[in-house]
Design an enzyme around this catalytic site. Structure first.
Site, PDB file in Angstrom:
ATOM      1  N   GLY A 129       0.832  -1.219   0.000  1.00 17.22           N
ATOM      2  CA  GLY A 129       0.000   0.000   0.000  1.00 17.22           C
ATOM      3  C   GLY A 129       0.854   1.251   0.000  1.00 17.22           C
ATOM      4  CB  ILE A 131       5.066   0.420   2.944  1.00 16.71           C
ATOM      5  CG1 ILE A 131       4.091   0.174   4.084  1.00 16.71           C
ATOM      6  CG2 ILE A 131       6.505   0.285   3.409  1.00 16.71           C
ATOM      7  CD1 ILE A 131       4.185  -1.235   4.655  1.00 16.71           C
ATOM      8  N   GLY A 182     -15.697  -4.125   7.672  1.00 13.46           N
ATOM      9  CA  GLY A 182     -15.176  -3.700   6.371  1.00 13.46           C
ATOM     10  C   GLY A 182     -13.671  -3.893   6.239  1.00 13.46           C
ATOM     11  CE  LYS A 200      -0.677  -6.801  -1.402  1.00 16.21           C
ATOM     12  NZ  LYS A 200      -1.468  -6.710  -0.157  1.00 16.21           N
ATOM     13  N   GLY A 297      -5.768   0.594   2.286  1.00 15.19           N
ATOM     14  CA  GLY A 297      -6.562   1.782   2.622  1.00 15.19           C
ATOM     15  C   GLY A 297      -6.472   2.826   1.540  1.00 15.19           C
TER      16      GLY A 297
HETATM   17  N1  HSE Z   1      -6.553  -7.133   0.733  1.00 14.74           N
HETATM   18  C1  HSE Z   1      -5.287  -6.481   0.850  1.00 14.74           C
HETATM   19  C2  HSE Z   1      -4.805  -6.556   2.302  1.00 14.74           C
HETATM   20  C3  HSE Z   1      -5.432  -5.048   0.401  1.00 14.74           C
HETATM   21  O1  HSE Z   1      -5.588  -6.958   3.172  1.00 14.74           O
HETATM   22  O2  HSE Z   1      -3.652  -6.271   2.574  1.00 14.74           O
HETATM   23  C4  HSE Z   1      -4.133  -4.363   0.063  1.00 14.74           C
HETATM   24  O3  HSE Z   1      -3.455  -4.957  -0.991  1.00 14.74           O
END
Ligand code: HSE
Length: 401
Positions: A129, A131, A182, A200, A297
């Site tokens: 995200g 980072i 959520g 990733k 996020g």
């Molecule tokens: N579903 C992913 C997580 C969202 O929970 O990290 C970010 O890639």
């Protein structure tokens, strides 16, 4: 002025617009020119939204507009994101994306297309995200031979494991609570089965190796088999249970995997809790370094996309070097990798387990009727054979560090 388009006005796409709007002045200064969101592509209308007049439904309006030089792809998924990105790059428009699935599946092809057309395919937001980790690997850490990356790369599973530990709760209850809040998707498979973290680590491994580490060659095991009692054992051992995504050079070859591990209190990833992510990198000159922050996020992820937009704005007509060839990287069979294992068996299998696994370290039982132990270092193949010879186990968790 630099005109950009945003593909997909969902969580991340609307975050991109918000980041640019909120920090307009400093972003323009850093980019060297004002960044203007000229178009937003989405199937939906957004009546009342301050950007509603920028919304278009036809990608060709964007692709055919010579003023648009940078595109943010925040749609997710393979198609139509792949076709839209490829066509943009073929027209010399840079693409900045948060789409880890597309980067993991088509990264080298899109990077090459960008090179051929003097533009960029950048993907800082696809891992961790907000980072910064892609840019450090591509630039700051270039003198290093990076021989290991160990990361907590999925916020959903890290939140679930943290809650199971703190509340002594079971997986199903915590998952449901996370979905209600959520924090977890209604279809949580990609997260809880480790596929998201697998994509990733495939991306990070490919950047480190300069060759294509295919997601299919990343061994993935999720967190669905972790039980509440496993945390009682972990606490007894002064350890934490974490879903680790890792890649490593060993004397026998290179491998990449995702699985739950027990990690000791002194490990830098031990205290990474809740929705936070961290990436722990070992280089042969620098030694250890760690990158920590919000791995998901709206605004953190959007901020990473905008960092790529600024990078593109600073390099008009130039491709920023990125080593990720289309050639596939040789990856070891996970069965040949070595480690210790924490194991729980029924008391009735204790003698068989002690005989099969020479040199075990017994762990004080945390549940009636079971025997727990830690094995010496062995290959996954040896471990599987020994466990099969005693008729299976209640659970086993790999150990790191
Ligand atoms: N579903 C992913 C997580 C969202 O929970 O990290 C970010 O890639």
């Amino acid at each position: 002025m630099i005109h950009i388009a945003v593909l997909g006005y969902g969580t991340v796409g609307s975050g991109v617009v918000e980041v640019i709007e909120t920090n307009k002045e400093s972003i323009s200064k850093r980019a060297g020119a004002e960044i203007n969101v000229k178009y937003i592509l989405d199937l939906r209308e957004f009546p009342g939204d301050p950007y509603e007049n920028k919304v278009v439904h036809d990608i060709n309006i964007i692709l055919d507009d010579p003023e648009v030089s940078i595109i943010c792809e925040t749609m997710g998924g393979n198609e139509p994101a792949f076709t839209f990105s490829k066509n943009a790059l073929l027209k010399g428009k840079s693409v900045c994306t948060s789409n880890k699935e597309l980067v993991a599946n088509h990264g080298p092809e899109l990077i090459q297309t960008a090179k051929n057309n003097n533009c960029n395919y950048l993907f800082e937001a696809s891992v961790g995200g907000g980072i910064p980790i892609i840019r450090p690997l591509n630039s700051s850490l270039t003198p290093e031979k990076i021989d290991a990356i160990t990361g907590i790369l999925n916020g959903t599973t890290n939140y679930i494991l943290t809650k199971m530990d703190e509340d002594d709760a079971n997986f199903d209850d915590v998952l449901k609570e996370a979905q209600d809040k959520g924090y977890a998707e209604r279809n949580p498979e990609a997260d809880v089965e480790g596929y998201d973290a697998g994509r990733k680590i495939a991306i990070l491994s490919s950047l480190v190796k300069g060759k294509n580490v295919k997601f299919e060659n990343v061994y993935t095991e999720g967190i669905t088999k972790i039980e509440t009692v496993d945390f009682a054992y972990a606490r007894k051992l002064k350890m934490a249970v974490k879903l680790l995504a890792m890649c490593k050079d060993t004397e026998d070859g290179f491998y990449a995997m995702v699985a739950p591990f027990m990690i000791p209190k002194g490990h830098p990833l031990y205290s990474v809790s809740g929705v936070f992510n961290a990436v722990y990198v070992h280089g042969n000159m620098l030694g250890d370094s760690m990158y920590y922050g919000r791995g998901a996020g709206k605004l953190p992820t959007a901020s990473a996309v905008v960092s790529d937009v600024i990078d593109c704005a600073r390099h008009p007509g130039k491709t920023i070097t990125c080593f990720w060839d289309e050639q596939d990287m040789d990856v070891m069979d996970i069965a040949d990798t070595k480690r210790r294992f924490f194991v729980r068996v029924s008391n009735s299998d204790k003698d068989k387990a002690v005989a099969a696994f020479a040199g075990i370290e017994e762990v004080e039982s945390q549940a009636a009727g079971e025997f727990a132990f830690i094995t010496p270092v062995m290959t996954e193949r040896e471990f599987d054979e020994k466990i099969a010879s005693i008729g299976g186990c209640k659970n086993r968790i790999r150990m790191e560090g």
